[in-house]
Design an enzyme around this catalytic site. Structure first.
Site, PDB file in Angstrom:
ATOM      1  N   LYS A  57     -27.856 -27.520 140.159  1.00 56.17           N
ATOM      2  CA  LYS A  57     -27.479 -26.901 138.883  1.00 56.17           C
ATOM      3  C   LYS A  57     -25.980 -26.631 138.832  1.00 56.17           C
ATOM      4  O   LYS A  57     -25.358 -26.723 137.775  1.00 56.17           O
ATOM      5  CB  LYS A  57     -28.259 -25.603 138.646  1.00 56.17           C
ATOM      6  CG  LYS A  57     -29.495 -25.789 137.796  1.00 56.17           C
ATOM      7  CD  LYS A  57     -30.689 -26.359 138.498  1.00 56.17           C
ATOM      8  CE  LYS A  57     -30.959 -27.793 138.385  1.00 56.17           C
ATOM      9  NZ  LYS A  57     -32.119 -28.262 139.176  1.00 56.17           N
ATOM     10  N   ALA A 188     -36.967 -42.450 138.342  1.00 56.83           N
ATOM     11  CA  ALA A 188     -36.489 -41.702 137.159  1.00 56.83           C
ATOM     12  C   ALA A 188     -37.366 -40.480 136.949  1.00 56.83           C
ATOM     13  O   ALA A 188     -37.860 -40.231 135.854  1.00 56.83           O
ATOM     14  CB  ALA A 188     -36.481 -42.605 135.928  1.00 56.83           C
ATOM     15  N   VAL A 190     -37.737 -36.089 137.882  1.00 55.85           N
ATOM     16  CA  VAL A 190     -36.893 -34.934 137.576  1.00 55.85           C
ATOM     17  C   VAL A 190     -35.569 -34.998 138.348  1.00 55.85           C
ATOM     18  O   VAL A 190     -34.482 -34.892 137.762  1.00 55.85           O
ATOM     19  CB  VAL A 190     -37.645 -33.628 137.951  1.00 55.85           C
ATOM     20  CG1 VAL A 190     -36.754 -32.424 137.746  1.00 55.85           C
ATOM     21  CG2 VAL A 190     -38.919 -33.509 137.132  1.00 55.85           C
ATOM     22  N   GLU A 210     -37.203 -47.393 137.859  1.00 56.56           N
ATOM     23  CA  GLU A 210     -38.437 -46.606 137.927  1.00 56.56           C
ATOM     24  C   GLU A 210     -39.640 -47.558 137.973  1.00 56.56           C
ATOM     25  O   GLU A 210     -39.800 -48.394 137.084  1.00 56.56           O
ATOM     26  CB  GLU A 210     -38.530 -45.666 136.716  1.00 56.56           C
ATOM     27  CG  GLU A 210     -39.877 -45.016 136.490  1.00 56.56           C
ATOM     28  CD  GLU A 210     -40.382 -44.230 137.700  1.00 56.56           C
ATOM     29  OE1 GLU A 210     -39.664 -43.353 138.184  1.00 56.56           O
ATOM     30  OE2 GLU A 210     -41.509 -44.525 138.176  1.00 56.56           O
ATOM     31  N   VAL A 244     -38.511 -51.086 143.287  1.00 57.38           N
ATOM     32  CA  VAL A 244     -37.539 -51.542 144.291  1.00 57.38           C
ATOM     33  C   VAL A 244     -38.298 -52.041 145.523  1.00 57.38           C
ATOM     34  O   VAL A 244     -39.151 -51.332 146.070  1.00 57.38           O
ATOM     35  CB  VAL A 244     -36.568 -50.403 144.659  1.00 57.38           C
ATOM     36  CG1 VAL A 244     -35.686 -50.797 145.827  1.00 57.38           C
ATOM     37  CG2 VAL A 244     -35.731 -50.028 143.437  1.00 57.38           C
ATOM     38  N   ARG A 279     -41.083 -36.056 147.001  1.00 59.72           N
ATOM     39  CA  ARG A 279     -40.978 -35.248 148.215  1.00 59.72           C
ATOM     40  C   ARG A 279     -42.349 -35.137 148.870  1.00 59.72           C
ATOM     41  O   ARG A 279     -43.368 -35.275 148.208  1.00 59.72           O
ATOM     42  CB  ARG A 279     -40.433 -33.848 147.872  1.00 59.72           C
ATOM     43  CG  ARG A 279     -39.032 -33.901 147.289  1.00 59.72           C
ATOM     44  CD  ARG A 279     -38.480 -32.527 146.968  1.00 59.72           C
ATOM     45  NE  ARG A 279     -38.341 -31.698 148.153  1.00 59.72           N
ATOM     46  CZ  ARG A 279     -37.304 -31.740 148.985  1.00 59.72           C
ATOM     47  NH1 ARG A 279     -36.317 -32.587 148.784  1.00 59.72           N
ATOM     48  NH2 ARG A 279     -37.243 -30.933 150.028  1.00 59.72           N
ATOM     49  N   HIS A 451     -31.613 -14.498 113.634  1.00 63.33           N
ATOM     50  CA  HIS A 451     -30.983 -15.646 112.988  1.00 63.33           C
ATOM     51  C   HIS A 451     -29.468 -15.519 113.093  1.00 63.33           C
ATOM     52  O   HIS A 451     -28.942 -14.427 112.874  1.00 63.33           O
ATOM     53  CB  HIS A 451     -31.391 -15.706 111.513  1.00 63.33           C
ATOM     54  CG  HIS A 451     -30.655 -16.778 110.764  1.00 63.33           C
ATOM     55  ND1 HIS A 451     -30.994 -18.115 110.874  1.00 63.33           N
ATOM     56  CD2 HIS A 451     -29.581 -16.719 109.927  1.00 63.33           C
ATOM     57  CE1 HIS A 451     -30.163 -18.833 110.121  1.00 63.33           C
ATOM     58  NE2 HIS A 451     -29.304 -18.013 109.535  1.00 63.33           N
TER      59      HIS A 451
END
Ligand code: FAD
Ligand code: AMP
Length: 478
Positions: A57, A188, A190, A210, A244, A279, A451
């Site tokens: 992040k 492809a 997350v 992918e 791949v 993973r 708003h």
């Protein structure tokens, strides 16, 4: 022999949170962590803090600011020139954040009275834990309860062996020293999309390969379609049905062979290749042969809804058990287990676990997809609202994407929410809270939203479920 009420093995978000909560509830707790920094120091935080959520992040935020400054400011009348990025400084900022947060766990352990032990833990029979410290000294801890929280590792595939030079996994992708001209990403999913976005924004030509023919196959299809459109517009070259099958290093380039949808073999040449094919639970060396803990058919530690393993008093939480590999899922499991050990009756609502891709725009979901609801045979209504019709999104020049809310046709109870758009992660959380309280779409529609906010898109989508949106034409209901 030292004795504890609870010994936790692993200090990722599942383990350290379990340890802190158990200590808060008055239990004596030790938490063993084997991770070491390059200079040999023990460090808490696991994948999430060291090589996962937080550093990714940090890089996503840095690269987004760089890209925004270069490409998006002119529309506001702001001119910039010679905008540059210093990759070393960007990485140093990321490392500083990691250092701050990982160090913070040690402080929280101290404040709560958790004994943080650096070294390796192994579960023996009878809830004993073998602890080998970083100098190799072995001792045995006696535990009334053991919480296993040893996490997961990147999957490697023989077709693309990681060499940490030209071919890297998600960990190596957080350390690339200069912007590769042409970057390949296998997978492809997350992590592939997040890391591909980082380097794409910094200037790489990114190709994502992918194997599956569907983009974001487990997501709501309408949102996945919209997301693919947006990412393609941003310049990510997403090739679906591209499996791949081999890689070759030739000089300073990686030659990647993949089987494409039409069955032919294609070759692409990259300056760097990131392997992000998923993973796997990390269990190596964690269980002595006579520990009694059983694995399930997928190789994860077998647990029930309460995270109890096959051995009474031994629990397993986080990435090493079934369910989505998400930090917050593991943390909630850690809290639940700590509370149950302390005699409380905690549980988790696994039906309401938000899932986010932190690209820009973000992609976030909670609950069931439209495809899942359809397959259940239940009648349902759908409400959508585009960010292009949001005053706040227009003001921010951030109008890509939409909100989709699915509700049961009879009860109007919200079953799922799927968003691609600015701040989707935070918006979806609002619906997660509503769902947790059993909200109907009408309840959300009757709630007053400020708003102009991006949240109004959620309000309008909820109204649209029953054909009552104000700022778009509603679909006719029968
Ligand atoms: P881990 O975080 O893997 O921690 C397990 C710990 O156990 C490790 O520190 C390990 O060293 C230790 N350990 C293992 N064996 C032993 C042993 N024998 N003795 C002592 N210690 C041991 N999830 C999100 O929710 N949001 C995100 O934005 C997000 N982004 C991600 C980005 C990337 C690039 C990656 C790779 C992952 C991301 N994830 C994200 C997933 C998230 O990091 C994991 O779901 C989370 O870290 C799992 O927590 P855990 O505690 O189960 O395991
Ligand atoms: P995730 O499970 O979200 O981490 O995504 C990993 C992605 O990698 C999945 O969508 C897989 O289909 C994809 N994948 C796995 N193996 C290969 C491969 N050999 N070539 C291309 N994609 C792959």
């Amino acid at each position: 022999m030292s004795s504890y009420d609870v010994v936790v093995i692993g200090s990722g978000p599942a383990g350290y949170v379990a340890a802190i909560r158990a200590a808060q509830l008055g239990l004596s707790v030790a938490c063993i962590e084997k991770w070491r920094t390059a200079d040999g120091r023990g460090i808490n935080g696991g994948t999430c803090l060291n090589v996962g959520c937080i550093p990714s992040k940090a890089l996503l935020d840095s690269s987004h600011r760089y890209h925004d400054t270069r490409e998006e400011l002119a529309v506001h009348g702001i001119s910039t020139s010679a905008v540059k990025i210093d990759i070393a400084e960007m990485m140093a900022r990321k490392d500083k954040i990691v250092g701050q947060l990982t160090g913070g766990i040690g402080q929280l352990f101290k404040a709560n009275g958790v004994s943080g032990l650096f070294g390796t833990g192994k579960l023996l029979a009878n809830r004993q834990v073998e602890y080998t410290d970083h100098d190799g000294k072995i001792s045995v801890l006696d535990a009334a309860h053991v919480i296993l929280a040893t996490g997961s590792l990147p999957i490697d595939i023989p077709a693309a062996p990681v060499d940490d030079k030209l071919i890297v996994d998600s960990t190596g992708a957080l350390e690339i020293a200069s912007v590769p001209k042409r970057l390949g990403v296998i997978g492809a999913g997350v992590i592939g999309l997040e890391l591909g976005s980082v380097w794409g924004r910094l200037g790489s030509d990114v190709v994502l390969l992918e194997a599956l023919e569907d983009f974001l196959a487990i997501m709501d299809k309408a949102i996945a379609r919209e997301t693919k459109k947006i990412f393609t517009k941003q310049g990510l070259d997403i090739r679906l049905g591209a499996r791949v099958v081999g890689t070759q290093i030739k000089g300073k380039k990686v030659h990647v062979t993949y089987q494409s949808k039409d069955g032919t073999e294609q070759v692409e040449i990259f300056d760097k290749l990131i392997v992000c094919v998923g993973r796997k639970p990390f269990i190596d060396g964690v269980l002595a042969p006579d520990s009694g803990v059983q694995l399930d058919e997928r190789g994860t530690v077998a647990v029930n809804q309460q995270c109890e393993t096959s051995v009474p008093g031994v629990y397993a939480v986080g990435d090493m058990v079934r369910g989505p590999m998400l930090a917050h899922k593991g943390s909630e499991e850690g809290v639940m287990v700590a509370e149950r050990i302390a005699g409380h009756s905690a549980q988790i609502n696994y039906d309401i676990v938000p899932n986010v891709i932190y690209t820009h725009p973000e992609v976030a979901s909670v609950g069931l997809t439209e495809e899942q609801v359809k397959a259940s045979g239940d009648a349902y209504n759908v409400g959508t609202f585009p960010f292009a019709a949001s005053g706040r999104a227009l003001a921010a020049n951030d109008t890509d994407g939409m909100v989709k809310i699915i509700a049961h046709a009879d009860s109007d109870r919200i079953l799922g929410c799927h968003i691609v758009g600015p701040s989707a992660a935070d918006l979806v959380q609002q619906v997660a809270i509503a769902m947790e309280f059993g909200s109907s779409a009408e309840d959300l529609g009757m709630t007053v939203f400020g708003h102009p906010t991006l949240s109004e898109t959620v309000h309008e989508a909820a109204l649209a479920v029953n054909g009552n949106a104000i700022h778009k034409a509603n679909r006719k209901r029968k």
